[in-house]
Design a protein around this motif. Structure first.
Motif, PDB file in Angstrom:
ATOM      1  N   ALA A 150      -2.130  21.366   4.188  1.00  0.00           N
ATOM      2  CA  ALA A 150      -2.794  22.622   3.822  1.00  0.00           C
ATOM      3  C   ALA A 150      -4.188  22.703   4.442  1.00  0.00           C
ATOM      4  CB  ALA A 150      -2.890  22.740   2.300  1.00  0.00           C
ATOM      5  N   MET A 151      -4.909  21.574   4.433  1.00  0.00           N
ATOM      6  CA  MET A 151      -6.259  21.581   4.989  1.00  0.00           C
ATOM      7  C   MET A 151      -6.230  21.788   6.495  1.00  0.00           C
ATOM      8  SD  MET A 151      -7.904  18.563   2.679  1.00  0.00           S
ATOM      9  CE  MET A 151      -9.621  18.601   3.119  1.00  0.00           C
ATOM     10  N   SER A 189       2.977  11.881  -1.273  1.00  0.00           N
ATOM     11  CA  SER A 189       3.391  13.285  -1.112  1.00  0.00           C
ATOM     12  C   SER A 189       2.208  14.212  -1.388  1.00  0.00           C
ATOM     13  CB  SER A 189       4.572  13.613  -2.021  1.00  0.00           C
ATOM     14  OG  SER A 189       4.187  13.524  -3.364  1.00  0.00           O
ATOM     15  N   SER A 190       1.388  13.860  -2.383  1.00  0.00           N
ATOM     16  CA  SER A 190       0.190  14.666  -2.645  1.00  0.00           C
ATOM     17  C   SER A 190      -0.729  14.669  -1.438  1.00  0.00           C
ATOM     18  CB  SER A 190      -0.588  14.111  -3.836  1.00  0.00           C
ATOM     19  OG  SER A 190       0.183  14.125  -4.979  1.00  0.00           O
ATOM     20  N   VAL A 191      -0.932  13.474  -0.883  1.00  0.00           N
ATOM     21  CA  VAL A 191      -1.827  13.374   0.278  1.00  0.00           C
ATOM     22  C   VAL A 191      -1.274  14.193   1.434  1.00  0.00           C
ATOM     23  CG1 VAL A 191      -2.749  11.788   1.998  1.00  0.00           C
ATOM     24  CG2 VAL A 191      -2.743  11.129  -0.391  1.00  0.00           C
ATOM     25  N   ASN A 212      -1.302   3.109 -10.190  1.00  0.00           N
ATOM     26  CA  ASN A 212      -1.712   3.632  -8.894  1.00  0.00           C
ATOM     27  C   ASN A 212      -1.644   5.140  -8.796  1.00  0.00           C
ATOM     28  OD1 ASN A 212      -2.541   1.416  -7.254  1.00  0.00           O
ATOM     29  ND2 ASN A 212      -0.431   0.664  -7.400  1.00  0.00           N
ATOM     30  N   VAL A 228       2.261  16.920  -9.377  1.00  0.00           N
ATOM     31  CA  VAL A 228       2.839  15.650  -8.932  1.00  0.00           C
ATOM     32  C   VAL A 228       2.284  14.493  -9.759  1.00  0.00           C
ATOM     33  CG1 VAL A 228       2.972  14.052  -6.995  1.00  0.00           C
ATOM     34  CG2 VAL A 228       3.289  16.481  -6.604  1.00  0.00           C
ATOM     35  N   MET A 243       2.802   1.218  -3.542  1.00  0.00           N
ATOM     36  CA  MET A 243       1.868   1.397  -4.666  1.00  0.00           C
ATOM     37  C   MET A 243       2.541   1.111  -6.001  1.00  0.00           C
ATOM     38  SD  MET A 243      -0.716   4.463  -3.858  1.00  0.00           S
ATOM     39  CE  MET A 243      -1.968   4.269  -2.598  1.00  0.00           C
ATOM     40  N   VAL A 250       0.810  16.821   1.466  1.00  0.00           N
ATOM     41  CA  VAL A 250       0.716  18.275   1.269  1.00  0.00           C
ATOM     42  C   VAL A 250      -0.736  18.738   1.396  1.00  0.00           C
ATOM     43  CG1 VAL A 250       0.975  20.097  -0.441  1.00  0.00           C
ATOM     44  CG2 VAL A 250       2.803  18.475  -0.090  1.00  0.00           C
ATOM     45  N   THR A 251      -1.658  17.948   0.824  1.00  0.00           N
ATOM     46  CA  THR A 251      -3.066  18.323   0.898  1.00  0.00           C
ATOM     47  C   THR A 251      -3.548  18.373   2.341  1.00  0.00           C
ATOM     48  OG1 THR A 251      -3.413  17.245  -1.220  1.00  0.00           O
ATOM     49  CG2 THR A 251      -5.364  17.731   0.074  1.00  0.00           C
ATOM     50  N   LEU A 252      -3.226  17.313   3.098  1.00  0.00           N
ATOM     51  CA  LEU A 252      -3.686  17.276   4.481  1.00  0.00           C
ATOM     52  C   LEU A 252      -3.064  18.406   5.295  1.00  0.00           C
ATOM     53  CD1 LEU A 252      -3.885  13.477   5.345  1.00  0.00           C
ATOM     54  CD2 LEU A 252      -5.702  15.060   4.736  1.00  0.00           C
ATOM     55  N   TYR A 267       4.535   9.637  -5.305  1.00  0.00           N
ATOM     56  CA  TYR A 267       3.677  10.677  -5.852  1.00  0.00           C
ATOM     57  C   TYR A 267       2.371  10.772  -5.075  1.00  0.00           C
ATOM     58  CZ  TYR A 267       6.950  10.008  -9.657  1.00  0.00           C
ATOM     59  OH  TYR A 267       8.088   9.894 -10.391  1.00  0.00           O
ATOM     60  N   VAL A 268       1.755   9.614  -4.853  1.00  0.00           N
ATOM     61  CA  VAL A 268       0.452   9.624  -4.191  1.00  0.00           C
ATOM     62  C   VAL A 268       0.569  10.142  -2.770  1.00  0.00           C
ATOM     63  CG1 VAL A 268      -1.494   8.214  -3.463  1.00  0.00           C
ATOM     64  CG2 VAL A 268      -0.383   7.745  -5.636  1.00  0.00           C
ATOM     65  N   HIS A 322       4.476   4.026  -7.492  1.00  0.00           N
ATOM     66  CA  HIS A 322       3.853   5.346  -7.550  1.00  0.00           C
ATOM     67  C   HIS A 322       3.571   5.934  -6.168  1.00  0.00           C
ATOM     68  CE1 HIS A 322       2.341   4.675 -11.926  1.00  0.00           C
ATOM     69  NE2 HIS A 322       3.558   5.159 -11.873  1.00  0.00           N
ATOM     70  N   TRP A 365      -3.956  23.376   8.124  1.00  0.00           N
ATOM     71  CA  TRP A 365      -3.604  24.774   8.355  1.00  0.00           C
ATOM     72  C   TRP A 365      -4.837  25.664   8.195  1.00  0.00           C
ATOM     73  CZ3 TRP A 365      -3.506  28.914   4.790  1.00  0.00           C
ATOM     74  CH2 TRP A 365      -2.963  30.093   5.318  1.00  0.00           C
ATOM     75  N   LEU A 366      -5.689  25.348   7.218  1.00  0.00           N
ATOM     76  CA  LEU A 366      -6.894  26.146   6.983  1.00  0.00           C
ATOM     77  C   LEU A 366      -7.827  26.109   8.187  1.00  0.00           C
ATOM     78  CD1 LEU A 366      -8.058  25.503   3.316  1.00  0.00           C
ATOM     79  CD2 LEU A 366      -7.316  27.639   4.331  1.00  0.00           C
ATOM     80  N   LEU A 378       0.832  -1.202   0.000  1.00  0.00           N
ATOM     81  CA  LEU A 378       0.000   0.000   0.000  1.00  0.00           C
ATOM     82  C   LEU A 378       0.866   1.252   0.000  1.00  0.00           C
ATOM     83  CD1 LEU A 378      -2.745   1.492   0.411  1.00  0.00           C
ATOM     84  CD2 LEU A 378      -2.398   1.180   2.846  1.00  0.00           C
TER      85      LEU A 378
END
Lengths: 75, 265, 231
Positions: free
Chosen positions: A29-30, A21-23, B69, B130, A12, A25-27, A18-19, A15, A32-33, A9
């Motif tokens: 930022a959220m 790091s996106s998660v 993925n 990304v 991946m 950064v998103t979390l 990529y997945v 990948h 922080w909001l 998991l």
């Protein structure tokens, strides 16, 4: 689960970087909001109460000054 | 903007009718107290839905046949892009309500919506970049969708910059409301132009987010994530609006009472 | 009655157009600067990129369009600034005429003194950047329509920032994203013609944008001036 185990998991099939790091950064930022305004709210309320305190102190000082002044004059 | 008010005066709700909630909503104090009651429930719902969608999308949904993925980034990229766009419209509508009905609270909502929308646009851009690396082999490709997002970020930046440029709260609110409305008229034109420009210059590559027939197992978690992002947006908007209320109403007695109560406890 | 109203409306447009053109004539040096900027920046491009004609002709249309956009932006914050400083903007706000009409008059004057000269100079720049022969007529047509759109949209930004001390930079920030459709279809008109395609459709879309801008931008600028000029 679609993946066989936890390492799969996380990886991946290559990948994962990529997945995840996106998660991340998103979390971040959220979060922080949501958290930044909570701190800001505390700060704002403290500011207001400090203002009130300062005003009360000023009023008290004015009152004591008014009380003591005639006394000094009579001396 | 008095001509605007006059134009819409026909639809102004009557004071005595069952439109009372509309006027109450206009009262910052009422909004502050009520939103304090809603907040825990909305936050809890947002947390649950987001957690469900994220675990479902990342761990349980099947992988994409072509993109593998890396396609799982869709579960944050698309909802963020969605909310970034809707957020601009929400901001503009709040501004329009302020201009037409002169409702104080709507200007505060508008100001609160700008940084949230900008942050979501940034999330959409970052995850898009990304995602581009494994899909196109480059972090930045001038893809139609991503270019539109970048322009949207500029539009948000403009509204925020105008908001901070004025010292007078009234001028800042009205000026940025007008700018947001002008931007709203332009967004569809910009998106269509960019789409057209992209097809002109680049023959079809793999388009992010355009699985021709998305399988239900992949689509359901996406739907859950979109709902979750909407709930999250509501939480963030309420929190930012509450601060704006405190900032603008700090001289009123109810805020002073609130502050002393908080300081005492 | 209607003719009276019509005359009144017309006088708002024509009077401000005449006044601004007269002012521009008296300050010829200032008016020339966007055109000079336009020409000077275009000498930078071969210096920065390459002097080879084959390379230049590929980017010619886009570069000319970007420079025209920048030159327009440069002149945009002067649209209401001097009127705001000397108080004649207040006068305009209290005139009995519909406010969008005097604004349209001012914008027309602005286009006649910046957009039109830029359009007329553009073939020379095309020559310097070795634009293929087929591109000249579309370049002039698209610039004529496109710079009018730029002036109209820019007027909204100028109105929003008129009372700010450093409004010029903010103004470009506000209107630049709104300019993107114009530049897309402006350059497409020229590149269609260079590729031997029918270049009228993108030009028609520019025309549609111009029509929409004429209808909406003066209204938005009027609303903005009422808010900002009193602050």
């Amino acid at each position: 689960m679609y993946f066989e185990n936890i390492p799969a998991l996380i990886n991946m099939s290559g990948h994962g970087v990529y997945v995840w790091s996106s998660v991340a950064v998103t979390l971040a930022a959220m979060l922080w909001l949501v958290i930044a305004p909570l701190f800001k709210q505390r700060e704002l309320l403290q500011e207001v109460s400090r203002d009130i305190q300062r005003q009360q102190d000023r009023e008290l000082a004015a009152k004591t000054a008014a009380l003591s002044e005639p006394h000094e004059e009579s001396n | 903007m008095s001509w605007l008010s006059r134009l819409f005066s026909k639809w102004l709700p009557k004071e005595s009718s069952n439109w009372q909630w509309f006027y109450r909503l206009g009262s910052p104090r009422w909004f502050y107290q009520r939103s304090g009651q809603w907040l825990p429930w909305v936050s809890l719902a947002a947390l649950l839905v987001l957690a469900t969608g994220l675990v479902w999308g990342l761990a349980f949904a099947p992988e994409d046949a072509r993109q593998g993925n890396s396609f799982r980034i869709i579960y944050i990229h698309v909802p963020a892009a969605f909310l970034a766009q809707s957020g601009y419209f929400i901001m503009a509508i709040a501004g329009a309500i302020g201009l037409i009905w002169k409702m104080k609270i709507s200007y505060m909502v508008m100001k609160a919506a700008a940084p949230i929308g900008a942050a979501l646009t940034f999330i959409a851009l970052f995850t898009g970049a990304v995602w581009g690396k494994p899909t196109w082999g480059a972090y930045w490709v001038w893809d139609a969708r991503i270019t539109s997002m970048l322009i949207l970020l500029f539009l948000y930046a403009g509204v925020m910059a105008l908001q901070y440029a004025y010292h007078s709260v009234d001028a800042a609110s009205k000026a940025s409301a007008i700018l947001a409305l002008v931007g709203t008229v332009n967004i569809p034109i910009i998106n269509k132009s960019v789409d057209w420009w992209y097809t002109l210059h680049q023959p079809a590559t793999i388009k992010l987010t355009s699985a021709p027939s998305m399988h239900m197992d992949m689509f359901m978690p996406l739907l859950v994530m979109i709902v979750g992002f909407y709930l999250f947006y509501a939480v963030a908007l309420i929190l930012h609006t509450r601060n704006e209320i405190l900032r603008r109403e700090r001289k009123t007695s109810w805020v002073r009472e609130l502050a002393t109560a908080k300081a005492g406890s | 009655m209607t003719s009276h109203v019509a005359r009144k409306m017309d006088s708002g447009f024509a009077a401000w157009l005449r006044r601004d053109l007269l002012l521009a004539y008296r300050r010829r040096g200032e008016v020339a600067s966007p055109v000079i900027f336009f020409i000077m920046v275009s000498t930078l491009i071969p210096l920065g990129l390459t002097p080879e004609a084959a390379e230049l002709e590929k980017v010619a249309a886009g570069m000319i369009w970007v420079m025209a956009l920048l030159a327009t932006l440069l002149s945009m914050d002067a649209l209401f600034a001097s009127d705001y400083q000397d108080g004649s903007l207040e006068q305009m706000l209290i005139t009995p005429q519909l406010l969008p009409l005097p604004i349209l008059g001012k914008v027309t004057a602005h286009w006649l003194t910046t957009g039109l000269p830029l359009t007329l100079v553009s073939p020379v720049l095309g020559l310097m950047m070795s634009l293929p022969n087929a591109g000249y007529v579309p370049l002039v047509c698209s610039l004529a329509l496109g710079t009018a759109c730029l002036s109209l949209v820019g007027a909204v930004g100028a109105a929003l920032t008129v009372s700010l001390r450093k409004g010029g930079l903010l103004l470009s920030l506000l209107v630049m994203p709104l300019y993107m459709p114009v530049i897309i279809f402006g350059t497409a008109t020229v590149s269609y013609a260079v590729d031997g395609l029918n270049w009228l459709p993108p030009l028609a879309i520019l025309g549609a944008m111009f029509a929409a801008s004429v209808a909406l931008c003066p209204l938005a600028a009027a609303g903005a001036l009422r808010v900002t000029a009193s602050n």
